[in-house]
Each structure stands twice: as structure tokens, then as C-alpha cells.
Scaffold this motif. Structure first.
Motif, mmCIF file in Angstrom:
data_model
loop_
_atom_site.group_PDB
_atom_site.id
_atom_site.type_symbol
_atom_site.label_atom_id
_atom_site.label_comp_id
_atom_site.label_asym_id
_atom_site.label_seq_id
_atom_site.Cartn_x
_atom_site.Cartn_y
_atom_site.Cartn_z
ATOM 1 N N ALA A 105 13.957 -6.651 -10.328
ATOM 2 C CA ALA A 105 13.800 -5.270 -9.857
ATOM 3 C C ALA A 105 12.597 -5.087 -8.935
ATOM 4 O O ALA A 105 12.601 -4.203 -8.079
ATOM 5 C CB ALA A 105 13.703 -4.318 -11.049
ATOM 6 N N GLU A 106 11.577 -5.930 -9.096
ATOM 7 C CA GLU A 106 10.399 -5.773 -8.238
ATOM 8 C C GLU A 106 10.718 -6.046 -6.772
ATOM 9 O O GLU A 106 9.955 -5.675 -5.892
ATOM 10 C CB GLU A 106 9.243 -6.669 -8.714
ATOM 11 C CG GLU A 106 9.443 -8.155 -8.473
ATOM 12 C CD GLU A 106 10.248 -8.866 -9.573
ATOM 13 O OE1 GLU A 106 10.538 -10.054 -9.397
ATOM 14 O OE2 GLU A 106 10.583 -8.232 -10.579
ATOM 15 N N ARG A 107 11.856 -6.639 -6.498
ATOM 16 C CA ARG A 107 12.266 -6.886 -5.106
ATOM 17 C C ARG A 107 12.901 -5.651 -4.474
ATOM 18 O O ARG A 107 13.126 -5.613 -3.276
ATOM 19 C CB ARG A 107 13.261 -8.037 -5.044
ATOM 20 C CG ARG A 107 12.665 -9.351 -5.486
ATOM 21 C CD ARG A 107 13.662 -10.465 -5.348
ATOM 22 N NE ARG A 107 13.124 -11.692 -5.922
ATOM 23 C CZ ARG A 107 13.786 -12.823 -5.951
ATOM 24 N NH1 ARG A 107 14.986 -12.899 -5.424
ATOM 25 N NH2 ARG A 107 13.257 -13.891 -6.499
ATOM 26 N N MET A 108 13.173 -4.645 -5.287
ATOM 27 C CA MET A 108 13.807 -3.421 -4.786
ATOM 28 C C MET A 108 12.757 -2.347 -4.569
ATOM 29 O O MET A 108 11.737 -2.312 -5.261
ATOM 30 C CB MET A 108 14.837 -2.904 -5.806
ATOM 31 C CG MET A 108 15.968 -3.860 -6.100
ATOM 32 S SD MET A 108 17.038 -3.264 -7.425
ATOM 33 C CE MET A 108 18.005 -2.046 -6.552
ATOM 34 N N LYS A 109 13.035 -1.474 -3.648
ATOM 35 C CA LYS A 109 12.195 -0.296 -3.494
ATOM 36 C C LYS A 109 12.508 0.637 -4.653
ATOM 37 O O LYS A 109 13.610 0.641 -5.188
ATOM 38 C CB LYS A 109 12.494 0.393 -2.155
ATOM 39 C CG LYS A 109 12.110 -0.429 -0.947
ATOM 40 C CD LYS A 109 12.482 0.270 0.327
ATOM 41 C CE LYS A 109 12.160 -0.620 1.517
ATOM 42 N NZ LYS A 109 12.719 -0.091 2.745
ATOM 43 N N ARG A 110 11.518 1.458 -5.003
ATOM 44 C CA ARG A 110 11.671 2.353 -6.147
ATOM 45 C C ARG A 110 12.902 3.252 -6.006
ATOM 46 O O ARG A 110 13.678 3.405 -6.949
ATOM 47 C CB ARG A 110 10.415 3.195 -6.321
ATOM 48 C CG ARG A 110 10.422 4.061 -7.558
ATOM 49 C CD ARG A 110 9.114 4.873 -7.630
ATOM 50 N NE ARG A 110 8.812 5.254 -8.973
ATOM 51 C CZ ARG A 110 8.219 4.500 -9.886
ATOM 52 N NH1 ARG A 110 7.891 3.266 -9.613
ATOM 53 N NH2 ARG A 110 7.974 4.959 -11.094
ATOM 54 N N ASP A 111 13.120 3.835 -4.834
ATOM 55 C CA ASP A 111 14.266 4.730 -4.645
ATOM 56 C C ASP A 111 15.592 3.975 -4.725
ATOM 57 O O ASP A 111 16.596 4.515 -5.186
ATOM 58 C CB ASP A 111 14.158 5.518 -3.339
ATOM 59 C CG ASP A 111 14.093 4.650 -2.103
ATOM 60 O OD1 ASP A 111 13.562 3.529 -2.177
ATOM 61 O OD2 ASP A 111 14.581 5.110 -1.048
ATOM 62 N N GLU A 112 15.629 2.697 -4.312
ATOM 63 C CA GLU A 112 16.842 1.884 -4.432
ATOM 64 C C GLU A 112 17.155 1.607 -5.905
ATOM 65 O O GLU A 112 18.315 1.673 -6.333
ATOM 66 C CB GLU A 112 16.683 0.548 -3.697
ATOM 67 C CG GLU A 112 16.593 0.668 -2.190
ATOM 68 C CD GLU A 112 16.220 -0.644 -1.520
ATOM 69 O OE1 GLU A 112 16.673 -0.850 -0.389
ATOM 70 O OE2 GLU A 112 15.466 -1.457 -2.121
ATOM 71 N N LEU A 113 16.105 1.307 -6.663
ATOM 72 C CA LEU A 113 16.271 1.050 -8.089
ATOM 73 C C LEU A 113 16.752 2.306 -8.815
ATOM 74 O O LEU A 113 17.691 2.254 -9.613
ATOM 75 C CB LEU A 113 14.953 0.544 -8.699
ATOM 76 C CG LEU A 113 14.963 0.229 -10.185
ATOM 77 C CD1 LEU A 113 16.008 -0.826 -10.506
ATOM 78 C CD2 LEU A 113 13.578 -0.234 -10.629
#
Length: 172
Positions: A105-113
Motif C-alpha cells: 500500500a505504501e506504493r499507492m497515493k493516499r487518495d488511490e488507496l
């Protein structure tokens, strides 16, 4: 639960060909536990290789040969040991794609997650609604234990929904 025991149990009732096994399994389990031919036929090959099942090729209606599977005495003995055994595993796994994706999940932007979690949350609520409808529609002719299996799935989906909601609250 291993698919092999489900197959052995169905074949213990009567010999079947692959399509019949899949159809009877899904008729019993409904959408609680879908199986694919990609799971079924390799399992049947393993069971045959382990001498738990035999296969006989018979002429089908449309000149297509069918493979009819039957349980062997060794297969019956294994099935009965499993059926009457007390050492069945409990469900303790979180082996699903979304849980796996959280490791990255750290590879995703917060809004994408957040967006991904919201989509899964909506799917979960929809699935839960369908299960609740299924549980209410279970008539008197339904298998008594199938009602309990539907209820188990409903409780699991309720827990999933609550967990996703908590995850969303934590992120927003």
C-alpha cells in the motif's frame, strides 16, 4: 477445506463425470464456494493418481467420450477418516487479494488507496445484502446445514465490512 474431500464425498454418493461433479457441488454450496474446471480436473487427476478415484471412459450422447469418476475403497476410507475425524483446520487465514495488496500500500497515493478501499467496501456491502437475501429465502426444503453455512459467510462478510469501515476511518 480441501476440494478433494468434497469430490470424494460426492463420488461416495454415486459415480459422476466432471460436469456433474461441478454442478452438484455448486448446487449444494451455491455461491458460497465456487469452483472452476481449472481446480476440478487437476484435483481429479491427483485423486486418480493416488488411487482414491478411478476413471472410466464411456460414450457420450454426441459422440464425445465422457470420463466417469468413481470412488475406490481407499478413497472411501480416506473420506470417512476425514468426515468423522476431529482434527479439521479452522479458518485463520487472510489469504485474499486485497489483504495481500495492503503489503504494498505504501506504493499507492493516499487518495488511490482510499478509493480502492471504498470500492471494495461497496462490493462487500452488496455481497452482504445478497447473502442476507439468500438467508431469508432459504425455504424448508433447503439443507439444514446449508443455512448455517450461509450464516457463517454472512458473519464473515459483516466482519469484512466492519474492518474496511475502520480502515477507511483511519485513513480519512
Amino acid at each position: 477445506m480441501s476440494l478433494k474431500y468434497a469430490i470424494l464425498g460426492l463420488l461416495d454418493e454415486e459415480p459422476c463425470y466432471g460436469y456433474e461433479i461441478k454442478h452438484r457441488f455448486e448446487e449444494t454450496m451455491g455461491d458460497l464456494w465456487p469452483i472452476s474446471y481449472g481446480q476440478l480436473y487437476p484435483t481429479l487427476r491427483r485423486l486418480t493418481g493416488d488411487n482414491l478415484v478411478t476413471v472410466q471412459v464411456v460414450q457420450g450422447k454426441k459422440a464425445v467420450d465422457k470420463r466417469v469418476y468413481s470412488i475406490t475403497e481407499k478413497g472411501k476410507a480416506l473420506f470417512n477418516r476425514w468426515l468423522f475425524g476431529e482434527d479439521k483446520k479452522i479458518q485463520t487465514s487472510i489469504k485474499d487479494e486485497f489483504s495481500l495488496s495492503l503489503f504494498f500500500a505504501e506504493r499507492m497515493k493516499r487518495d488511490e488507496l482510499v478509493s480502492a478501499i471504498r470500492k471494495l467496501h461497496k462490493k462487500t456491502i452488496k455481497r452482504l445484502s445478497l447473502l442476507r437475501g439468500s438467508a431469508k429465502s432459504q425455504g424448508l426444503d433447503s439443507l439444514h446445514y446449508k443455512k448455517f453455512l450461509v450464516r457463517k459467510m454472512e458473519l464473515m462478510m459483516e466482519a469484512e465490512e466492519m474492518w474496511l469501515r475502520e480502515l477507511l476511518e483511519d485513513l480519512t
